[in-house]
Design an enzyme around this catalytic site. Structure first.
Site, PDB file in Angstrom:
ATOM      1  N   ARG A  59      -1.842  14.582  14.987  1.00 54.34           N
ATOM      2  CA  ARG A  59      -0.996  13.602  14.321  1.00 54.34           C
ATOM      3  C   ARG A  59       0.446  13.728  14.793  1.00 54.34           C
ATOM      4  NH1 ARG A  59      -0.859  14.155   8.014  1.00 54.34           N
ATOM      5  NH2 ARG A  59      -3.099  13.858   8.353  1.00 54.34           N
ATOM      6  N   HIS A  93       2.844  -0.012  -2.295  1.00 54.41           N
ATOM      7  CA  HIS A  93       1.529   0.417  -2.764  1.00 54.41           C
ATOM      8  C   HIS A  93       1.087  -0.481  -3.912  1.00 54.41           C
ATOM      9  CE1 HIS A  93      -1.770   3.215  -3.390  1.00 54.41           C
ATOM     10  NE2 HIS A  93      -1.520   3.166  -4.681  1.00 54.41           N
ATOM     11  N   LYS A 140      -2.380   5.098   8.464  1.00 53.79           N
ATOM     12  CA  LYS A 140      -2.339   6.464   8.976  1.00 53.79           C
ATOM     13  C   LYS A 140      -1.284   7.246   8.197  1.00 53.79           C
ATOM     14  CE  LYS A 140      -2.662   7.668  13.263  1.00 53.79           C
ATOM     15  NZ  LYS A 140      -3.932   8.412  13.189  1.00 53.79           N
ATOM     16  N   LEU A 141      -1.597   8.489   7.883  1.00 56.02           N
ATOM     17  CA  LEU A 141      -0.604   9.352   7.246  1.00 56.02           C
ATOM     18  C   LEU A 141       0.437   9.781   8.275  1.00 56.02           C
ATOM     19  CD1 LEU A 141      -2.910  11.626   5.052  1.00 56.02           C
ATOM     20  CD2 LEU A 141      -1.470   9.730   4.285  1.00 56.02           C
ATOM     21  N   ASP A 158       1.880   8.704  -1.280  1.00 55.22           N
ATOM     22  CA  ASP A 158       2.292   7.800  -2.364  1.00 55.22           C
ATOM     23  C   ASP A 158       3.082   8.532  -3.450  1.00 55.22           C
ATOM     24  OD1 ASP A 158       0.995   5.702  -1.071  1.00 55.22           O
ATOM     25  OD2 ASP A 158      -0.901   6.096  -2.093  1.00 55.22           O
ATOM     26  N   GLU A 164       3.948  -8.245  -4.251  1.00 54.75           N
ATOM     27  CA  GLU A 164       4.362  -7.392  -3.123  1.00 54.75           C
ATOM     28  C   GLU A 164       5.280  -8.168  -2.195  1.00 54.75           C
ATOM     29  OE1 GLU A 164       1.255  -5.396  -0.968  1.00 54.75           O
ATOM     30  OE2 GLU A 164       0.033  -5.137  -2.761  1.00 54.75           O
TER      31      GLU A 164
END
EC number: 2.1.2.2
Length: 203
Positions: free
Chosen positions: A66, A110, A92-93, A146, A175
């Site tokens: 990553r 979110h 993706k984180l 989050d 949103e």
């Protein structure tokens, strides 16, 4: 002039909302300089290409970690002198290196009222739990999922016979309102962060 980068994986509807707000002058003194996707066929990436924006597909399978993957994206964003990174359905984180590089300059949205129902399938989580109100949250990104400081939230009522799609569609409409608003506040230097509390200057 603030330079905004967008990271996305799919249709990029929140990216389109931000783009439209800039084009309409609602977000002044800002421009989207870079759009990056981890999916070559992401509709949001094609939307960016069609409008002549600097657009990049970075293939995760070509990198062993990553951090290695994010380093490539960091270099792209630095080359474009990025002031703010907006995650718009980016699946993706982010690595710790990415978060540290753009500390307090990464936003995400979110589909729940955080800290309730983090992670995937937030709308289904809310329905399964039986809450009467859900919504959406724009927050700064930190190293936990989050979890970062909350900028704006909008509540959405859950109706008796809501399906996941019903609730998702109503949340998505909100949103598209609060994400551009959060970006506008950042661009106008109206956000200050104290510990994990975001203060907004509406004067």
């Amino acid at each position: 002039m603030k330079n905004i980068a967008v990271l996305l994986s799919g249709r990029g509807s929140n990216f389109k909302a931000i783009y439209s707000s800039i084009e309409a002058g609602y977000i002044a003194d800002a421009r989207i300089t870079t759009v990056v996707s981890n999916k070559a066929e992401a509709p949001g990436l094609q939307f960016a290409k069609d409008r002549g924006l600097n657009s990049y597909f970075v293939n995760p399978s070509e990198y062993g970690s990553r951090t290695a993957y994010d380093t490539v994206i960091i270099d792209i964003l630095k080359s474009r002198k990025t002031d703010l990174v907006c995650l718009a359905g980016y699946m993706k984180l982010l690595s710790a290196k990415f978060v540290d590089t753009f500390k307090n300059r990464i936003m995400n949205i979110h589909p729940s009222l955080l800290p309730s129902f983090p992670g995937l399938n937030a709308q289904k989580q809310a329905l399964d739990y039986g809450v009467k109100i859900s919504g959406c949250t724009v927050h700064f990104v930190d190293k936990e999922l989050d979890h970062g400081p909350i900028i704006l939230q909008k509540a959405v009522e859950i109706k008796e016979n809501d399906t996941v799609n019903d609730l998702s569609e109503r949340i998505l409409k909100e949103e598209h309102k609060i994400y551009p608003e959060a970006v506008r506040l950042f661009v106008e230097n109206r956000l200050t962060l104290h510990n994990r509390k975001v203060n907004i200057d509406y004067s």
